[in-house]
Design a protein around this motif. Structure first.
Motif, PDB file in Angstrom:
ATOM      1  N   MET A  13       3.508  -4.608 -10.128  1.00 56.60           N
ATOM      2  CA  MET A  13       2.779  -3.415  -9.767  1.00 56.60           C
ATOM      3  C   MET A  13       1.784  -3.753  -8.651  1.00 56.60           C
ATOM      4  SD  MET A  13       0.170  -1.255 -12.129  1.00 56.60           S
ATOM      5  CE  MET A  13      -1.474  -1.548 -11.518  1.00 56.60           C
ATOM      6  N   LYS A  14       1.807  -2.963  -7.608  1.00 53.83           N
ATOM      7  CA  LYS A  14       0.849  -3.151  -6.525  1.00 53.83           C
ATOM      8  C   LYS A  14      -0.399  -2.342  -6.837  1.00 53.83           C
ATOM      9  CE  LYS A  14       4.016  -4.258  -2.843  1.00 53.83           C
ATOM     10  NZ  LYS A  14       4.378  -4.053  -1.468  1.00 53.83           N
ATOM     11  N   ILE A  15      -1.551  -2.942  -6.596  1.00 62.28           N
ATOM     12  CA  ILE A  15      -2.819  -2.280  -6.880  1.00 62.28           C
ATOM     13  C   ILE A  15      -3.182  -1.285  -5.779  1.00 62.28           C
ATOM     14  CG2 ILE A  15      -4.290  -4.041  -5.842  1.00 62.28           C
ATOM     15  CD1 ILE A  15      -5.003  -2.143  -9.102  1.00 62.28           C
ATOM     16  N   TYR A  16      -2.677  -1.499  -4.586  1.00 63.71           N
ATOM     17  CA  TYR A  16      -3.002  -0.594  -3.484  1.00 63.71           C
ATOM     18  C   TYR A  16      -1.881   0.412  -3.277  1.00 63.71           C
ATOM     19  CZ  TYR A  16      -0.060  -3.930  -0.958  1.00 63.71           C
ATOM     20  OH  TYR A  16       0.968  -4.740  -0.575  1.00 63.71           O
ATOM     21  N   THR A  17      -2.253   1.639  -2.944  1.00 61.72           N
ATOM     22  CA  THR A  17      -1.279   2.700  -2.709  1.00 61.72           C
ATOM     23  C   THR A  17      -1.300   3.190  -1.257  1.00 61.72           C
ATOM     24  OG1 THR A  17      -2.851   4.455  -3.241  1.00 61.72           O
ATOM     25  CG2 THR A  17      -1.558   3.529  -5.079  1.00 61.72           C
ATOM     26  N   ARG A  18      -2.361   2.876  -0.540  1.00 60.01           N
ATOM     27  CA  ARG A  18      -2.589   3.331   0.831  1.00 60.01           C
ATOM     28  C   ARG A  18      -2.876   4.826   0.916  1.00 60.01           C
ATOM     29  NH1 ARG A  18       2.061  -0.326   2.099  1.00 60.01           N
ATOM     30  NH2 ARG A  18       1.136  -2.236   2.880  1.00 60.01           N
TER      31      ARG A  18
END
Length: 189
Positions: A1-6
Protein backbone atom coordinates in the motif's frame (compact mmCIF):
# COMPACT_ATOMS: atom_id res chain seq x y z
CA UNK A 1 0.00 0.00 0.00
CA UNK A 2 1.34 3.41 -0.94
CA UNK A 3 0.86 6.12 1.66
CA UNK A 4 0.76 8.91 -0.90
CA UNK A 5 -2.10 9.38 -3.35
CA UNK A 6 -1.05 12.67 -5.00
CA UNK A 7 -4.68 13.75 -4.68
CA UNK A 8 -3.67 16.62 -2.39
CA UNK A 9 -1.09 18.05 -4.74
CA UNK A 10 -3.60 20.67 -5.86
CA UNK A 11 -4.63 21.57 -2.32
CA UNK A 12 -7.75 19.44 -2.19
CA UNK A 13 -8.88 16.47 -0.14
CA UNK A 14 -11.87 14.16 0.03
CA UNK A 15 -14.02 14.01 3.16
CA UNK A 16 -16.35 11.25 4.29
CA UNK A 17 -19.18 11.21 1.77
CA UNK A 18 -16.79 11.64 -1.19
CA UNK A 19 -17.09 15.43 -1.38
CA UNK A 20 -13.83 17.04 -2.54
CA UNK A 21 -12.88 20.34 -0.94
CA UNK A 22 -9.90 22.57 -0.42
CA UNK A 23 -7.69 21.73 2.55
CA UNK A 24 -8.38 25.24 3.83
CA UNK A 25 -12.12 24.48 4.11
CA UNK A 26 -13.49 25.01 7.61
CA UNK A 27 -14.48 21.34 7.85
CA UNK A 28 -10.96 20.17 7.02
CA UNK A 29 -9.44 22.74 9.39
CA UNK A 30 -11.69 21.55 12.23
CA UNK A 31 -10.87 17.85 11.95
CA UNK A 32 -7.24 18.70 11.20
CA UNK A 33 -7.02 20.61 14.47
CA UNK A 34 -8.49 17.59 16.27
CA UNK A 35 -5.75 15.48 14.63
CA UNK A 36 -3.11 17.96 15.84
CA UNK A 37 -4.57 17.78 19.35
CA UNK A 38 -4.52 13.99 19.23
CA UNK A 39 -0.82 14.05 18.33
CA UNK A 40 -0.08 16.42 21.20
CA UNK A 41 -1.92 14.16 23.64
CA UNK A 42 0.24 11.29 22.34
CA UNK A 43 3.34 13.37 22.97
CA UNK A 44 2.09 14.14 26.48
CA UNK A 45 1.58 10.42 27.11
CA UNK A 46 5.08 9.63 25.86
CA UNK A 47 6.56 12.10 28.33
CA UNK A 48 4.47 11.51 31.46
CA UNK A 49 6.43 11.79 34.68
CA UNK A 50 6.69 8.71 36.91
CA UNK A 51 4.24 10.27 39.36
CA UNK A 52 1.67 10.68 36.57
CA UNK A 53 2.00 7.37 34.69
CA UNK A 54 -1.47 6.52 36.00
CA UNK A 55 -2.92 9.05 33.54
CA UNK A 56 -1.69 7.10 30.50
CA UNK A 57 -4.69 4.80 30.04
CA UNK A 58 -7.11 7.69 30.48
CA UNK A 59 -5.25 9.82 27.95
CA UNK A 60 -5.21 6.93 25.48
CA UNK A 61 -8.99 6.68 25.80
CA UNK A 62 -9.22 10.41 25.07
CA UNK A 63 -7.11 9.86 21.94
CA UNK A 64 -9.52 7.15 20.80
CA UNK A 65 -12.48 9.50 21.30
CA UNK A 66 -10.65 12.31 19.52
CA UNK A 67 -10.29 10.06 16.47
CA UNK A 68 -14.06 9.56 16.55
CA UNK A 69 -14.56 13.34 16.86
CA UNK A 70 -12.41 13.82 13.78
CA UNK A 71 -14.51 11.23 11.94
CA UNK A 72 -17.72 13.06 12.76
CA UNK A 73 -16.28 16.42 11.72
CA UNK A 74 -15.04 14.91 8.43
CA UNK A 75 -18.54 13.88 7.30
CA UNK A 76 -19.66 15.99 4.37
CA UNK A 77 -22.67 18.16 5.18
CA UNK A 78 -24.07 17.04 1.81
CA UNK A 79 -24.02 13.37 2.78
CA UNK A 80 -26.87 12.04 4.87
CA UNK A 81 -27.20 8.65 6.50
CA UNK A 82 -23.67 8.32 7.84
CA UNK A 83 -24.03 7.75 11.60
CA UNK A 84 -22.06 9.81 14.06
CA UNK A 85 -19.60 8.00 16.30
CA UNK A 86 -19.93 10.45 19.20
CA UNK A 87 -23.38 10.27 20.77
CA UNK A 88 -24.84 11.47 24.04
CA UNK A 89 -25.67 7.86 24.92
CA UNK A 90 -21.97 7.00 25.12
CA UNK A 91 -21.70 9.38 28.06
CA UNK A 92 -18.31 10.85 27.18
CA UNK A 93 -19.16 14.32 28.48
CA UNK A 94 -20.48 12.92 31.77
CA UNK A 95 -17.32 10.80 32.15
CA UNK A 96 -15.15 13.88 31.67
CA UNK A 97 -17.20 15.74 34.27
CA UNK A 98 -16.69 12.87 36.72
CA UNK A 99 -12.94 12.95 36.10
CA UNK A 100 -12.84 16.72 36.51
CA UNK A 101 -14.62 16.39 39.86
CA UNK A 102 -12.27 13.58 40.92
CA UNK A 103 -9.12 15.56 40.10
CA UNK A 104 -10.44 18.78 41.59
CA UNK A 105 -10.96 17.19 45.02
CA UNK A 106 -7.29 17.09 46.17
CA UNK A 107 -6.28 20.38 44.53
CA UNK A 108 -5.60 23.54 46.49
CA UNK A 109 -8.32 26.11 45.93
CA UNK A 110 -7.44 28.97 43.61
CA UNK A 111 -9.22 32.26 43.14
CA UNK A 112 -6.97 33.74 40.47
CA UNK A 113 -5.74 32.69 37.06
CA UNK A 114 -2.59 30.59 37.03
CA UNK A 115 0.13 30.67 34.42
CA UNK A 116 0.28 27.57 32.20
CA UNK A 117 3.50 26.11 33.59
CA UNK A 118 4.60 23.89 36.46
CA UNK A 119 6.12 20.47 35.98
CA UNK A 120 6.87 19.26 32.42
CA UNK A 121 3.80 16.99 32.52
CA UNK A 122 1.58 19.82 33.75
CA UNK A 123 2.93 22.20 31.13
CA UNK A 124 2.28 19.64 28.36
CA UNK A 125 -1.29 19.19 29.56
CA UNK A 126 -1.73 22.96 29.47
CA UNK A 127 -0.61 22.93 25.82
CA UNK A 128 -3.21 20.21 25.22
CA UNK A 129 -5.78 22.52 26.83
CA UNK A 130 -4.97 25.47 24.61
CA UNK A 131 -5.05 23.41 21.42
CA UNK A 132 -8.38 21.96 22.58
CA UNK A 133 -9.69 25.52 22.86
CA UNK A 134 -8.44 26.26 19.35
CA UNK A 135 -10.15 23.11 18.08
CA UNK A 136 -13.33 24.29 19.74
CA UNK A 137 -13.09 27.65 17.96
CA UNK A 138 -12.66 25.92 14.59
CA UNK A 139 -15.74 23.77 15.26
CA UNK A 140 -17.78 26.83 16.23
CA UNK A 141 -16.61 28.58 13.06
CA UNK A 142 -17.68 25.56 11.00
CA UNK A 143 -21.07 25.23 12.69
CA UNK A 144 -21.97 28.80 11.80
CA UNK A 145 -22.26 27.73 8.17
CA UNK A 146 -22.75 23.96 8.19
CA UNK A 147 -24.25 21.35 10.47
CA UNK A 148 -21.93 19.58 12.91
CA UNK A 149 -22.39 16.94 15.56
CA UNK A 150 -23.30 19.00 18.64
CA UNK A 151 -22.03 16.23 20.92
CA UNK A 152 -18.52 16.67 19.49
CA UNK A 153 -18.62 20.35 20.41
CA UNK A 154 -19.83 19.51 23.94
CA UNK A 155 -17.06 16.92 24.36
CA UNK A 156 -14.34 19.29 23.14
CA UNK A 157 -15.62 22.08 25.38
CA UNK A 158 -15.49 19.83 28.43
CA UNK A 159 -12.15 18.36 27.37
CA UNK A 160 -10.44 21.73 27.77
CA UNK A 161 -11.78 21.91 31.34
CA UNK A 162 -10.46 18.39 31.91
CA UNK A 163 -6.98 19.33 30.66
CA UNK A 164 -6.89 22.40 32.90
CA UNK A 165 -7.83 20.34 35.93
CA UNK A 166 -5.63 17.34 35.18
CA UNK A 167 -2.68 19.69 34.52
CA UNK A 168 -3.08 21.09 38.01
CA UNK A 169 -3.42 17.54 39.38
CA UNK A 170 -0.27 16.40 37.54
CA UNK A 171 1.59 19.40 38.88
CA UNK A 172 0.51 18.47 42.41
CA UNK A 173 1.73 14.88 41.87
CA UNK A 174 5.09 16.20 40.67
CA UNK A 175 5.40 18.58 43.64
CA UNK A 176 5.41 21.46 41.21
CA UNK A 177 4.38 24.98 42.06
CA UNK A 178 1.58 26.99 40.53
CA UNK A 179 2.32 30.57 39.59
CA UNK A 180 -0.56 32.97 39.95
CA UNK A 181 -1.06 35.54 37.23
CA UNK A 182 0.02 38.67 39.09
CA UNK A 183 -2.64 40.96 37.60
CA UNK A 184 -5.54 38.55 38.05
CA UNK A 185 -8.57 39.60 39.99
CA UNK A 186 -10.41 36.92 41.94
CA UNK A 187 -12.09 34.84 39.25
CA UNK A 188 -12.84 31.45 40.76
CA UNK A 189 -15.20 30.92 43.67
Amino acid sequence: MKIYTRAGDKGKTQVIGHEVMYKSNKRVVSYGTIDELNSLVGQTRANLSKANKGLDEELEEIQQILFDCGHDLAISSKKEGIPFMITKELGYVAKLEDLIDKYTEPLPKIKKFILPAGSPTAAALQVDRTVTRRAERTIVDLMQGEPVNDEVLRFINRLSDYFFTVARYANLNDNGTETLYRNSKNIFR
